[in-house]
Design a protein around this motif. Structure first.
Motif, mmCIF file in Angstrom:
data_model
loop_
_atom_site.group_PDB
_atom_site.id
_atom_site.type_symbol
_atom_site.label_atom_id
_atom_site.label_comp_id
_atom_site.label_asym_id
_atom_site.label_seq_id
_atom_site.Cartn_x
_atom_site.Cartn_y
_atom_site.Cartn_z
ATOM 1 N N ASP A 1 0.837 -1.181 0.000
ATOM 2 C CA ASP A 1 0.000 0.000 0.000
ATOM 3 C C ASP A 1 0.875 1.234 0.000
ATOM 4 O OD1 ASP A 1 0.941 0.275 2.561
ATOM 5 O OD2 ASP A 1 -0.807 -0.730 3.468
ATOM 6 N N ASP A 2 0.306 2.399 0.191
ATOM 7 C CA ASP A 2 1.030 3.647 0.029
ATOM 8 C C ASP A 2 1.957 3.983 1.165
ATOM 9 O OD1 ASP A 2 -0.053 4.077 -2.401
ATOM 10 O OD2 ASP A 2 -1.699 5.376 -1.691
ATOM 11 N N ASP A 3 2.047 3.148 2.176
ATOM 12 C CA ASP A 3 2.955 3.470 3.285
ATOM 13 C C ASP A 3 4.296 2.786 3.144
ATOM 14 O OD1 ASP A 3 2.544 0.837 3.997
ATOM 15 O OD2 ASP A 3 0.961 1.327 5.456
ATOM 16 N N GLY A 4 4.487 2.110 2.027
ATOM 17 C CA GLY A 4 5.775 1.468 1.809
ATOM 18 C C GLY A 4 5.855 0.087 2.409
ATOM 19 N N VAL A 5 4.844 -0.374 3.128
ATOM 20 C CA VAL A 5 4.811 -1.727 3.695
ATOM 21 C C VAL A 5 3.460 -2.320 3.366
ATOM 22 C CG1 VAL A 5 5.000 -3.117 5.752
ATOM 23 C CG2 VAL A 5 6.329 -1.011 5.566
ATOM 24 N N GLU B 1 12.478 7.327 10.633
ATOM 25 C CA GLU B 1 11.487 6.796 9.703
ATOM 26 C C GLU B 1 10.108 6.923 10.337
ATOM 27 O OE1 GLU B 1 12.061 6.105 6.770
ATOM 28 O OE2 GLU B 1 14.180 5.570 6.593
ATOM 29 N N ASN B 2 9.230 7.648 9.696
ATOM 30 C CA ASN B 2 7.887 7.895 10.221
ATOM 31 C C ASN B 2 6.982 6.720 9.862
ATOM 32 O OD1 ASN B 2 5.713 9.104 11.404
ATOM 33 N ND2 ASN B 2 5.353 10.564 9.740
ATOM 34 N N ILE B 3 6.994 5.712 10.706
ATOM 35 C CA ILE B 3 6.274 4.475 10.428
ATOM 36 C C ILE B 3 5.494 4.078 11.683
ATOM 37 C CG2 ILE B 3 8.362 3.166 11.028
ATOM 38 C CD1 ILE B 3 7.431 0.998 9.085
ATOM 39 N N SER B 4 4.268 3.607 11.480
ATOM 40 C CA SER B 4 3.400 3.285 12.608
ATOM 41 C C SER B 4 3.690 1.881 13.148
ATOM 42 C CB SER B 4 1.932 3.367 12.170
ATOM 43 O OG SER B 4 1.638 2.327 11.253
ATOM 44 N N ASP B 5 3.159 1.596 14.340
ATOM 45 C CA ASP B 5 3.324 0.265 14.930
ATOM 46 C C ASP B 5 2.697 -0.800 14.043
ATOM 47 O OD1 ASP B 5 4.578 1.518 16.986
ATOM 48 O OD2 ASP B 5 2.960 1.281 18.455
ATOM 49 N N THR B 6 1.565 -0.486 13.455
ATOM 50 C CA THR B 6 0.897 -1.454 12.574
ATOM 51 C C THR B 6 1.770 -1.796 11.380
ATOM 52 O OG1 THR B 6 -1.273 -0.601 13.216
ATOM 53 C CG2 THR B 6 -1.156 -1.882 11.175
ATOM 54 N N GLN B 7 2.395 -0.787 10.801
ATOM 55 C CA GLN B 7 3.261 -1.021 9.649
ATOM 56 C C GLN B 7 4.507 -1.823 10.038
ATOM 57 O OE1 GLN B 7 3.914 3.000 8.467
ATOM 58 N NE2 GLN B 7 1.812 3.294 7.746
ATOM 59 N N PHE C 1 11.869 -2.288 2.347
ATOM 60 C CA PHE C 1 11.250 -1.091 2.907
ATOM 61 C C PHE C 1 11.825 0.184 2.280
ATOM 62 C CE2 PHE C 1 11.491 2.389 5.978
ATOM 63 C CZ PHE C 1 10.144 2.570 6.267
ATOM 64 N N ILE C 2 13.171 0.247 2.176
ATOM 65 C CA ILE C 2 13.819 1.439 1.635
ATOM 66 C C ILE C 2 13.421 1.664 0.186
ATOM 67 C CG2 ILE C 2 16.055 2.405 0.972
ATOM 68 C CD1 ILE C 2 17.219 1.032 3.484
ATOM 69 N N LYS C 3 13.408 0.594 -0.603
ATOM 70 C CA LYS C 3 13.078 0.756 -2.018
ATOM 71 C C LYS C 3 11.622 1.165 -2.190
ATOM 72 C CE LYS C 3 13.594 -1.273 -6.564
ATOM 73 N NZ LYS C 3 14.205 -2.330 -7.381
ATOM 74 N N ASN C 4 10.745 0.509 -1.466
ATOM 75 C CA ASN C 4 9.323 0.863 -1.563
ATOM 76 C C ASN C 4 9.085 2.307 -1.136
ATOM 77 O OD1 ASN C 4 7.481 -0.861 -2.673
ATOM 78 N ND2 ASN C 4 6.632 -1.587 -0.749
ATOM 79 N N SER C 5 9.697 2.697 -0.028
ATOM 80 C CA SER C 5 9.494 4.044 0.505
ATOM 81 C C SER C 5 10.054 5.091 -0.435
ATOM 82 C CB SER C 5 10.154 4.169 1.883
ATOM 83 O OG SER C 5 9.603 3.237 2.779
ATOM 84 N N TYR C 6 11.242 4.835 -0.966
ATOM 85 C CA TYR C 6 11.875 5.803 -1.856
ATOM 86 C C TYR C 6 11.095 5.944 -3.155
ATOM 87 C CZ TYR C 6 15.655 8.350 -4.176
ATOM 88 O OH TYR C 6 16.397 9.300 -4.834
ATOM 89 N N ASN C 7 10.647 4.814 -3.713
ATOM 90 C CA ASN C 7 9.895 4.860 -4.970
ATOM 91 C C ASN C 7 8.611 5.661 -4.824
ATOM 92 O OD1 ASN C 7 11.552 3.560 -6.769
ATOM 93 N ND2 ASN C 7 10.735 1.525 -6.343
ATOM 94 N N ARG C 8 7.934 5.534 -3.704
ATOM 95 C CA ARG C 8 6.651 6.211 -3.505
ATOM 96 C C ARG C 8 6.820 7.630 -2.958
ATOM 97 N NH1 ARG C 8 2.774 2.230 -3.967
ATOM 98 N NH2 ARG C 8 3.568 0.117 -3.782
ATOM 99 N N ASP C 9 8.055 7.964 -2.563
ATOM 100 C CA ASP C 9 8.357 9.322 -2.105
ATOM 101 C C ASP C 9 7.446 9.769 -0.964
ATOM 102 O OD1 ASP C 9 8.503 12.655 -3.496
ATOM 103 O OD2 ASP C 9 9.892 11.614 -2.158
ATOM 104 N N ILE C 10 7.241 8.846 0.016
ATOM 105 C CA ILE C 10 6.376 9.224 1.128
ATOM 106 C C ILE C 10 7.089 9.199 2.479
ATOM 107 C CG2 ILE C 10 4.237 8.521 0.015
ATOM 108 C CD1 ILE C 10 5.757 6.269 2.582
ATOM 109 N N ILE C 11 8.382 8.787 2.445
ATOM 110 C CA ILE C 11 9.126 8.783 3.695
ATOM 111 C C ILE C 11 9.973 10.045 3.764
ATOM 112 C CG2 ILE C 11 10.900 7.620 5.032
ATOM 113 C CD1 ILE C 11 8.308 6.137 4.994
#
Length: 470
Positions: A161-165, A224-230, A258-268
């Motif tokens: 999903d859009d949170d990178g995880v 890294e701004n990531i929630s407990d659920t993620q 995680f890094i690749k997903n987050s970087y590709n989506r530019d949300i981290i």
């Protein structure tokens, strides 16, 4: 060498870069002559050969000049300058060619990742920035991970999903049985950076695994701004044996994903530094982490949270500004410096040449002298490589740019070149330094010999000049 030396293990003959302290200061300097030193890496040895190669234009002007003087020792400077007109042009073009080739070599090496000193510096700075919480993992490593496109089919990263995880990526997880599921360069870099971090956060309990709680502290300290659920989703996604925790091997693959997903989506994005998060939970202190022999300068605070692309653009702008400022200072003060040196020579009754021979190298190479001392004092393999490479680069510039300007003056103003002894001294010293850089270890004794080359060169010139050879 003096500033960067460490103890040499008497049993193995290896440098003790992991020792604490790295240098035993209780011994006398005499006792340290052959028991302390620095490591010489391959790029420094290559730099020694480049230094010699770029010194060849000295011979292009000196050999013909010596022949002309030998053939007709009675000719005056104006006549000698006319006879050297062609050879000074050849030496000028050769210096220009050497300068351009050196720049192209550096550019090509940088593009191919073969600029060892630059790569060491970049890796060390990235390492320090991530650990100290100055950059998020995604900002520091995202571009590097994303550009390694051959490691896995890109659609395997489109399931989240859009949170990178996202949901469980079976195709990716099934490839985790060994490190070959990642490109070697990605795996090795993540291994180097993440291993001490993994050890630090594997604390409660210290069992060789990270549980979701430990992962939460890690992500927060890494900005890294990531929630407990993620975080729970990520642990579940890469926990192959379903025991609610991940091993270091699983951790490497999880972070790459995680890094690749987050970087590709530019949300981290990086969050502001602090010891307390928004939930009031204390974040673990990343400064307590020890890194063997790392000690690298920090990234400027105004650049720390920018992407690598913006950091590079800002650094290039600042570099151009500093170059412009330096050029302006040279234009303003070069002529007064010459006048000052002449006046000093008159007052102490020593020829201006010898005064300039002592003073000007220190003035013109002051930036390299200061910066290399700074790096050498860190007493690491990386820092001494950077220091020696910087000095070699400065010497190559002297062999190319400075000699090119000199040859231009000789050619276009009809000056005479008759510096046989000076040329011999320059080539002799550069050949000696090239030989020293072929050694695997340069000891304090080597440093003493190298330090003597400078006063010996002055003595040599004075000696031969007394016989009319200059």
């Amino acid at each position: 060498i003096v500033e960067g030396r460490v103890d040499i293990d008497a049993a193995t003959g290896k440098l003790d870069y992991q020792g604490k302290p790295k240098l035993t200061k209780s011994r006398s300097l005499l006792a340290q002559l052959f028991t302390t030193g620095v490591e010489v890496q391959g790029c420094v040895t290559i730099g020694g050969y480049v230094l010699l190669l770029t010194a060849l234009p000295y011979l292009l002007i000196q050999v013909p000049a010596s022949y002309m003087v030998t053939r007709n020792s009675q000719q005056d400077s104006e006549e000698l300058g006319d006879n050297e007109y062609f050879w000074s042009l050849v030496a000028l073009l050769m210096s220009l060619t050497g300068f351009c080739c050196y720049l192209l070599y550096q550019l090509q090496s940088s593009r191919n990742g073969n600029d060892v000193a630059k790569n060491l510096r970049r890796e060390a700075v990235t390492h320090k920035a991530v650990v100290d919480g100055m950059m998020s993992l995604s900002a520091a490593l995202g571009q590097f991970v994303v550009e390694s496109e051959n490691w896995i089919n890109s659609e395997s990263f489109d399931n989240g999903d859009d949170d990178g995880v996202g949901g469980r990526d079976e195709k990716y997880v099934n490839m985790m049985g060994h490190s070959s599921s990642l490109p070697t360069e990605v795996y090795n870099k993540l291994l180097h950076i993440l291993h001490p971090i993994f050890i630090k956060y594997d604390s409660d309990p210290k069992d060789g695994y990270l549980n979701p709680r430990e992962m939460r502290y890690l992500f927060r300290d890494m900005h890294e701004n990531i929630s407990d659920t993620q975080i729970n989703t990520l642990v579940h996604q890469f926990d192959l044996n379903h025991d609610g925790r991940i091993s270091f091997e699983e951790f490497i693959h999880a972070m790459a994903y995680f890094i690749k997903n987050s970087y590709n989506r530019d949300i981290i994005r990086s969050i502001s530094m602090g010891s307390i998060d928004e939930n009031g939970i204390e974040i673990m202190d990343s400064q307590s982490l020890s890194f063997d022999d790392e000690e690298i300068e920090e990234i400027p605070k105004d650049l720390a949270n920018k992407s690598p692309e913006l950091q590079q653009a800002a650094i290039k702008r600042r570099a151009c500004q500093m170059l412009l400022l330096g050029t302006t200072l040279i234009l303003l003060f070069s002529n007064p410096i010459v006048a000052v040196i002449n006046e000093i020579a008159v007052r102490i009754n020593i020829p201006p040449f010898y005064v300039s021979f002592v003073i000007l190298p220190v003035i013109s190479n002051a930036p390299e002298i200061i910066s290399t001392q700074f790096y050498a004092r860190k007493k690491t393999r990386k820092s001494i490589t950077i220091a020696l490479s910087a000095l070699q680069g400065s010497a190559v510039m002297n062999n190319t740019v400075c000699l090119m300007i000199f040859m231009g003056l000789v050619h276009f103003r009809g000056l005479a070149w008759n510096y046989s002894v000076e040329t011999m001294v320059i080539l002799g010293i550069e050949a000696a330094l090239a030989l020293f850089t072929k050694k695997k270890i340069m000891t304090l004794a080597d440093a003493c010999v190298i330090a003597l080359l400078f006063p010996l060169s002055i003595a040599c010139i004075i000696f031969f000049a007394s016989f009319g050879y200059s």
